[in-house]
Scaffold this active site. Structure first.
Site, PDB file in Angstrom:
ATOM      1  N   MET A  76      59.255  10.126  25.641  1.00  0.00           N
ATOM      2  CA  MET A  76      59.188  11.328  26.477  1.00  0.00           C
ATOM      3  C   MET A  76      59.865  11.152  27.832  1.00  0.00           C
ATOM      4  SD  MET A  76      57.841  13.322  24.449  1.00  0.00           S
ATOM      5  CE  MET A  76      56.983  13.139  22.890  1.00  0.00           C
ATOM      6  N   CYS A  77      60.662  10.116  27.964  1.00  0.00           N
ATOM      7  CA  CYS A  77      61.376   9.833  29.206  1.00  0.00           C
ATOM      8  C   CYS A  77      62.680  10.627  29.228  1.00  0.00           C
ATOM      9  CB  CYS A  77      61.646   8.331  29.288  1.00  0.00           C
ATOM     10  SG  CYS A  77      62.357   7.797  30.832  1.00  0.00           S
ATOM     11  N   HIS A  78      62.912  11.359  30.316  1.00  0.00           N
ATOM     12  CA  HIS A  78      64.135  12.151  30.434  1.00  0.00           C
ATOM     13  C   HIS A  78      65.351  11.250  30.639  1.00  0.00           C
ATOM     14  CE1 HIS A  78      61.070  15.142  31.547  1.00  0.00           C
ATOM     15  NE2 HIS A  78      61.929  16.031  31.069  1.00  0.00           N
ATOM     16  N   MET A 114      60.085   4.621  35.197  1.00  0.00           N
ATOM     17  CA  MET A 114      60.191   3.986  33.883  1.00  0.00           C
ATOM     18  C   MET A 114      61.462   3.144  33.784  1.00  0.00           C
ATOM     19  SD  MET A 114      57.364   4.680  32.622  1.00  0.00           S
ATOM     20  CE  MET A 114      57.695   3.685  31.184  1.00  0.00           C
ATOM     21  N   GLU A 115      62.524   3.593  34.432  1.00  0.00           N
ATOM     22  CA  GLU A 115      63.767   2.817  34.420  1.00  0.00           C
ATOM     23  C   GLU A 115      63.577   1.479  35.119  1.00  0.00           C
ATOM     24  OE1 GLU A 115      64.829   6.851  33.276  1.00  0.00           O
ATOM     25  OE2 GLU A 115      63.480   6.061  34.799  1.00  0.00           O
ATOM     26  N   ASP A 129      64.079 -15.164  25.907  1.00  0.00           N
ATOM     27  CA  ASP A 129      64.965 -15.403  24.770  1.00  0.00           C
ATOM     28  C   ASP A 129      65.932 -16.555  25.030  1.00  0.00           C
ATOM     29  OD1 ASP A 129      66.306 -14.772  22.214  1.00  0.00           O
ATOM     30  OD2 ASP A 129      67.957 -14.160  23.530  1.00  0.00           O
TER      31      ASP A 129
END
Length: 158
Positions: A76-78, A114-115, A129
């Protein structure tokens, strides 16, 4: 503070928030997190002796790429046109940890929290990793939003 969840309609279905009536403003988000590793691993990273290459350089690029692609990962992130992003590292040899800080900037109708959080997370996973061959006991943690500026809800400081 408005505690209403915005990503659900009145029937409880997940929806993407409609931001079409919001004003475009400058928005900035800063997030942070850590990767704890053995002292040997920290020294290998500092001396560029990890077999897969420049750990922090690759993690920086991975974090920035992740910030640019957050809407492909978070349902739901634009999608936003990020105007600036950075990933910075601070190595604390006493704590045997790497602190990752992501900053994301945009002029848009929605924020970039969120970014920034995604940038930190992917940078941390990239460090893991690249170093897992020498240290499988690394711990990724303390990922959180530090600061948010702009938008209707104003400033947030952790």
């Amino acid at each position: 503070m408005d505690n209403k969840l915005t990503h659900f309609d009145n029937k409880g279905n997940a929806v993407m928030v409609d931001v079409s009536n919001k004003n475009e403003t400058e928005r900035i988000a800063i997030a942070t997190g850590t990767v704890k590793a053995s002292s040997e691993t920290i020294e290998l990273i500092k001396s560029d002796q990890i077999g897969k290459g420049d750990v922090l350089g690759v993690a920086r690029v991975a974090g920035i790429m992740a910030m640019k692609n957050t809407s492909n990962l978070i349902p739901m992130c634009h999608p936003v046109m990020i105007t600036g992003s950075s990933i910075d590292f601070e190595i604390d040899s006493e704590k045997n940890e790497i602190r990752i800080t992501a900053t994301s900037k945009v002029v848009h109708k929605t924020g970039v929290e969120m970014e920034a959080l995604t940038g930190v997370s992917i940078a941390a996973l990239t460090i893991y990793d690249m170093c897992k061959a020498v240290d499988k006991r690394m711990v990724i943690g303390d990922i959180h939003l530090v600061k948010k500026l702009g938008g209707k809800s104003g400033e947030f400081n952790f």
